[in-house]
Motif scaffolding. Sequence first.
Motif, short mmCIF file in Angstrom:
data_model
loop_
_atom_site.label_atom_id
_atom_site.label_comp_id
_atom_site.label_asym_id
_atom_site.label_seq_id
_atom_site.Cartn_x
_atom_site.Cartn_y
_atom_site.Cartn_z
N TYR A 35 0.85 -1.18 0.00
CA TYR A 35 0.00 0.00 0.00
C TYR A 35 0.89 1.24 0.00
CZ TYR A 35 -3.92 -2.99 1.48
OH TYR A 35 -4.88 -3.97 1.57
N GLN A 37 0.67 5.29 1.22
CA GLN A 37 -0.13 6.18 2.05
C GLN A 37 0.61 7.48 2.29
OE1 GLN A 37 -0.82 5.09 6.19
NE2 GLN A 37 -2.95 5.78 6.05
N GLU A 42 -5.57 8.41 2.66
CA GLU A 42 -6.04 7.04 2.55
C GLU A 42 -4.93 6.07 2.16
OE1 GLU A 42 -9.72 8.77 0.06
OE2 GLU A 42 -9.58 6.59 0.06
N LEU A 43 -5.18 4.81 2.48
CA LEU A 43 -4.35 3.71 1.97
C LEU A 43 -4.72 3.44 0.51
CD1 LEU A 43 -4.68 1.15 4.86
CD2 LEU A 43 -2.53 2.09 4.05
N LEU A 45 -3.94 0.62 -2.49
CA LEU A 45 -3.33 -0.65 -2.86
C LEU A 45 -2.59 -0.50 -4.18
CD1 LEU A 45 -3.11 -3.72 -2.22
CD2 LEU A 45 -5.15 -4.01 -3.65
N TYR A 48 -0.44 -6.63 -5.21
CA TYR A 48 -0.75 -7.71 -4.31
C TYR A 48 -0.37 -9.04 -4.92
CZ TYR A 48 -5.17 -8.21 -6.96
OH TYR A 48 -6.13 -8.38 -7.92
N ASP A 59 -5.16 -0.91 -7.20
CA ASP A 59 -6.09 0.10 -7.70
C ASP A 59 -5.39 1.39 -8.09
OD1 ASP A 59 -8.12 -1.02 -5.02
OD2 ASP A 59 -8.21 -1.65 -7.11
N GLN A 88 4.73 7.10 2.17
CA GLN A 88 4.98 5.94 3.04
C GLN A 88 4.47 4.70 2.32
OE1 GLN A 88 5.10 5.23 7.47
NE2 GLN A 88 2.91 4.99 7.11
N LEU A 90 3.56 0.73 2.81
CA LEU A 90 3.20 -0.25 3.83
C LEU A 90 3.02 -1.61 3.19
CD1 LEU A 90 0.66 2.01 5.66
CD2 LEU A 90 2.61 0.95 6.80
N GLN A 100 -5.51 -8.43 7.84
CA GLN A 100 -4.19 -8.14 7.31
C GLN A 100 -3.27 -7.68 8.43
OE1 GLN A 100 -4.23 -5.69 3.81
NE2 GLN A 100 -5.78 -6.93 2.81
N PHE A 102 0.07 -5.63 9.11
CA PHE A 102 0.87 -4.62 8.44
C PHE A 102 2.26 -4.54 9.06
CE2 PHE A 102 -1.81 -2.19 5.54
CZ PHE A 102 -3.07 -2.68 5.86
N GLY A 103 3.23 -4.24 8.20
CA GLY A 103 4.56 -3.93 8.67
C GLY A 103 4.62 -2.49 9.16
N TYR B 36 -9.66 -1.10 11.75
CA TYR B 36 -8.23 -1.05 11.99
C TYR B 36 -7.91 0.24 12.74
CZ TYR B 36 -7.14 -4.84 8.69
OH TYR B 36 -7.04 -6.06 8.05
N PRO B 44 -1.31 0.13 10.10
CA PRO B 44 -2.59 -0.19 10.75
C PRO B 44 -2.53 -1.55 11.44
CG PRO B 44 -2.94 0.53 8.48
CD PRO B 44 -1.48 0.29 8.64
N GLY B 102 -11.77 2.49 4.26
CA GLY B 102 -12.24 3.85 4.33
C GLY B 102 -11.07 4.79 4.54
N PRO B 103 -11.29 6.09 4.42
CA PRO B 103 -10.19 7.06 4.54
C PRO B 103 -9.70 7.24 5.96
CG PRO B 103 -12.27 8.18 4.19
CD PRO B 103 -12.56 6.73 4.05
#
Lengths: 111, 111
Positions: A35, A37, A42-43, A45, A48, A59, A88, A90, A100, A102-103, B36, B44, B102-103
């Motif tokens: 991801y 960010q 927002e995150l 993607l 994957y 996306d 950033q 992720l 999920q 996350f790192g 999250y 997250p 979501g954001p």
Amino acid sequence: EADIYQTPRYLVIGTGKKITLECSQTMGHDKMYWYQQDPGMELHLIHYSYGVNSTEKGDLSSESTVSRIRTEHFPLTLESARPSHTSQYLCASSESAGDQFFGPGTRLTVL
Amino acid sequence: QKEVEQDPGPLSVPEGAIVSLNCTYSNSAFQYFMWYRQYSRKGPELLMYTYSSGNKEDGRFTAQVDKSSKYISLFIRDSQPSDSATYLCATIKTSYDKVIFGPGTSLSVIP
């Protein structure tokens, strides 16, 4: 200990350099994600993978590429970094899709 | 229209208050719903994972899903300064789909 690691945590690099962001997980998860960010945003993607030798674009259009040669390893490569890549990044992994892990993220600055 | 909408806040509450965080989603095919928590400059972490409509409680946290109105909520009782973070709702159709985040809503709990 089950965990997901990202290196480097912080990276400042000049325009045009090739960089690889590392992501490794010790949980044996088949699914892995990248991801992007921006701060307070927002995150998104960007890539994957659902298993070895399987990668898909996400996306958000990204100039990066990924590979999945081993289950535990999912590196992301930028062939020629630009200031617009400052963000950033992720990495996450999951056994199912909703839970999920996350790192800690890599904060990239391209000058 | 985004698939998942959240009020970005920021939301500021005094310590000990009950916090209500909300999301709406557009696709009735979504079946799994997650919350999250993301601390500043961290990845997250999964707080709650629910399937279909109903409530799920975990300590001071309660997740609520109302599929008829496509509305999901997270309640935090006896809020603590350590709850100060961004809360992202997320949803997915099946375990083989991508998670839609979501954001996020930024929450500050003031001592």
